[in-house]
Enzyme design. Structure first.
Site, PDB file in Angstrom:
ATOM      1  N   CYS A 173       4.141 -31.252  69.820  1.00  9.24           N
ATOM      2  CA  CYS A 173       3.706 -31.280  68.429  1.00  9.24           C
ATOM      3  C   CYS A 173       4.763 -30.613  67.526  1.00  9.24           C
ATOM      4  CB  CYS A 173       2.333 -30.621  68.302  1.00  9.24           C
ATOM      5  SG  CYS A 173       1.484 -30.985  66.765  1.00  9.24           S
ATOM      6  N   HIS A 174       4.408 -29.522  66.837  1.00  9.55           N
ATOM      7  CA  HIS A 174       5.352 -28.818  65.978  1.00  9.55           C
ATOM      8  C   HIS A 174       6.126 -27.727  66.704  1.00  9.55           C
ATOM      9  CE1 HIS A 174       2.911 -30.830  62.938  1.00  9.55           C
ATOM     10  NE2 HIS A 174       3.792 -30.497  62.016  1.00  9.55           N
ATOM     11  N   GLU A 178       6.112 -22.876  62.345  1.00  9.87           N
ATOM     12  CA  GLU A 178       6.783 -22.806  61.043  1.00  9.87           C
ATOM     13  C   GLU A 178       7.235 -21.386  60.727  1.00  9.87           C
ATOM     14  OE1 GLU A 178       5.224 -25.088  57.438  1.00  9.87           O
ATOM     15  OE2 GLU A 178       4.553 -23.041  57.032  1.00  9.87           O
ATOM     16  N   TYR A 224       5.694 -34.129  67.410  1.00  7.04           N
ATOM     17  CA  TYR A 224       4.861 -34.768  66.401  1.00  7.04           C
ATOM     18  C   TYR A 224       5.802 -35.579  65.508  1.00  7.04           C
ATOM     19  CZ  TYR A 224       1.254 -35.426  62.884  1.00  7.04           C
ATOM     20  OH  TYR A 224       0.352 -35.990  62.014  1.00  7.04           O
ATOM     21  N   GLY A 233       1.091 -26.816  66.158  1.00  5.77           N
ATOM     22  CA  GLY A 233       0.276 -26.308  65.067  1.00  5.77           C
ATOM     23  C   GLY A 233       1.153 -25.785  63.946  1.00  5.77           C
ATOM     24  N   ARG A 234       0.577 -24.949  63.088  1.00  2.73           N
ATOM     25  CA  ARG A 234       1.351 -24.410  61.972  1.00  2.73           C
ATOM     26  C   ARG A 234       2.148 -23.175  62.344  1.00  2.73           C
ATOM     27  NH1 ARG A 234      -1.175 -22.464  57.317  1.00  2.73           N
ATOM     28  NH2 ARG A 234      -3.263 -22.879  58.063  1.00  2.73           N
TER      29      ARG A 234
END
Length: 198
Positions: free
Chosen positions: A119-120, A93, A139, A89-90
């Site tokens: 993913c992330h 980050e 991802y 997900g975000r």
């Protein structure tokens, strides 16, 4: 075999399914999972995001659920855990900007403990400097970061030593199965018949 104690590092707008599904599935087979987020305490929540794939050039993001943390980040000791889960997900980050998050991640690699990420999530692993020499996936949009961190990126769910990686939530069955193998978890499937009422 007794269950393992696992740490899951999450944050606001982490991917809904990548947090909820492994959190519940790992508990369902007998493991204890502590979900934590920097600057938040047990009982507080993180907001999740739902990432969907509908034929666009990238994923569509919508608001997900409020996910309740069950442990306090400042109280944990990574030494007390047998494995680590890093969803996508975000959230990765910004989670990768916390020195303590990176320190905890390095502990699991230094001690060769099982780590599952997808993913992330590997953005955090890359920032921690632990990917050099691994074969892994993520991802696809995160591939450049992974390769810059020294890994060999492959286009499939992958286990390399202690690290299990996947593209995104659509890989959950294989990703979780491979992580359970690395954890040494065996699931017995008993043959049962279910009769339906006519």
């Amino acid at each position: 075999m007794s269950g393992k104690k696992l740490l899951m590092i999450v944050g606001d707008f982490g991917e809904d399914l990548e947090i909820m599904v492994p959190f519940q599935a790992l508990q369902a087979v007998g493991h204890e999972v502590d979900a934590v987020c920097p600057e938040k305490e047990s009982g507080e929540t993180v907001k999740t995001a739902i990432h969907d794939f509908r034929g666009d050039q990238t994923y569509l993001e919508e608001r997900g659920h409020d996910f309740a943390l069950n442990a306090t980040f400042d109280d944990i000791d990574p030494e007390a855990y047998d494995g680590l889960v890093v969803p996508g997900g975000r959230a990765p980050e910004y989670l990768r900007t916390y020195d303590t998050v990176l320190e905890y991640v390095r502990h699991f690699f230094d001690e060769n403990k099982p780590v599952a990420s997808l993913c992330h999530g590997p953005q955090i692993l890359a920032a921690a400097g632990v990917l050099d020499g691994y074969e892994m996936t993520s991802y696809p949009a995160v591939r450049a970061e992974c390769e810059a961190a020294g890994c060999a990126w492959v286009d499939e769910v992958t286990t390399d030593g202690n690290l299990v990686t996947a593209h995104d939530w659509s890989d959950h069955p294989e990703w979780l199965s491979q992580f359970l193998d690395v954890l040494g978890t065996s699931v017995d499937h008993e043959s049962t018949s279910v009769a339906a009422d006519d």
